[in-house]
Design an enzyme around this catalytic site. Sequence first.
Site, mmCIF file in Angstrom:
data_model
loop_
_atom_site.group_PDB
_atom_site.id
_atom_site.type_symbol
_atom_site.label_atom_id
_atom_site.label_comp_id
_atom_site.label_asym_id
_atom_site.label_seq_id
_atom_site.Cartn_x
_atom_site.Cartn_y
_atom_site.Cartn_z
ATOM 1 N N THR A 82 77.095 17.245 22.978
ATOM 2 C CA THR A 82 77.374 18.668 23.575
ATOM 3 C C THR A 82 78.666 18.763 23.039
ATOM 4 O O THR A 82 79.989 17.135 23.055
ATOM 5 C CB THR A 82 77.395 18.501 25.114
ATOM 6 N N TYR A 138 79.047 15.887 33.679
ATOM 7 C CA TYR A 138 78.281 16.561 32.432
ATOM 8 C C TYR A 138 78.394 15.359 31.168
ATOM 9 O O TYR A 138 78.356 14.984 30.415
ATOM 10 C CB TYR A 138 77.891 17.635 32.235
#
Length: 313
Positions: free
Chosen positions: A124, A146
């Site tokens: 990501t 995250y």
Amino acid sequence: MKVIVTGAAGFIGSHTAERLHELGHEVIGIDNFSSYYDVSLKKLNAKTLSEKNIPVLKVDIRTGHLEDFIPSDIDFIFHFSAQPGISSDSTFEDYFSNNVLGTQRLLDLIEKRTKKPFFVNIATSSIYGLVATLNEDDAPLPASWYGVTKLAAEQLVLAYSRRNLLQSTSLRLYSVYGPRERPDKLYTRLIDCGLNGKDFPLYEGSGKHLRSFTYVQDIVDGVVSIIGNEEVANGEIFNLGTEIESTTAEGIATVESILGVKIEMEIKPSRAGDQSRTQANIDKARKLLNYNPKTSLKEGLEAQVAWFIESFT
């Protein structure tokens, strides 16, 4: 080729499984059908795949007997399974167990096998931190649990390549949207609010945030391009996304224009760790993978609106 897609009942994983099947590969999906969001939506994706002869097996990569679900003759693993996004409802343990420990269990299984599949890790832009405009060689500065745990998972995978235990690559995805987008994400929520007369929860200051909003099929183009490019991709990181930046406010206006409505905003406190800017630097992917996303924001959102109306109205 025989291919495993983890997280196959999710947003991008389901689209990737479909594309791989269309390309003639034998695809097996696995998913733990987490309750992070409405499980019925994942079941709907799995049903769509099943109707195309793509099985989706229920297994948790953190705890399940992976050897029972992942055949020994697999050629590729596309690893989408993760605790996604930035959510106050998710603990650090949630992110760590799903993103790091789950990935490690997959790698442990592969290491023990004679035939080792090429491992495609799905990462990501959150790895880069609050301003994600860097190239793959720049130092990452993740600012969320995250981002931190996805970076750790990426480095676990690449460590196996560095030790010649398997071949792998990691793909850092940028602001993906389109049909099947999660209900907690920007455009699915916007469309829902616009069609059903709800106020949209807008985090303070986020209207000015810049994003490389990338249509899901343009992302899938990059993901599947690894097949046939294993030699150049092994041990490498690639950014995948559009180079075109749009503000969140522009995205909201585009949805309003497509729907022909004005969506009322409910301003919420800003979220810690939320990125202020993402712009995909895809020079490397363009050069080595011939990657070239083409879908405009308006075109992609028209497709997402059509999907939402067909699925939920």
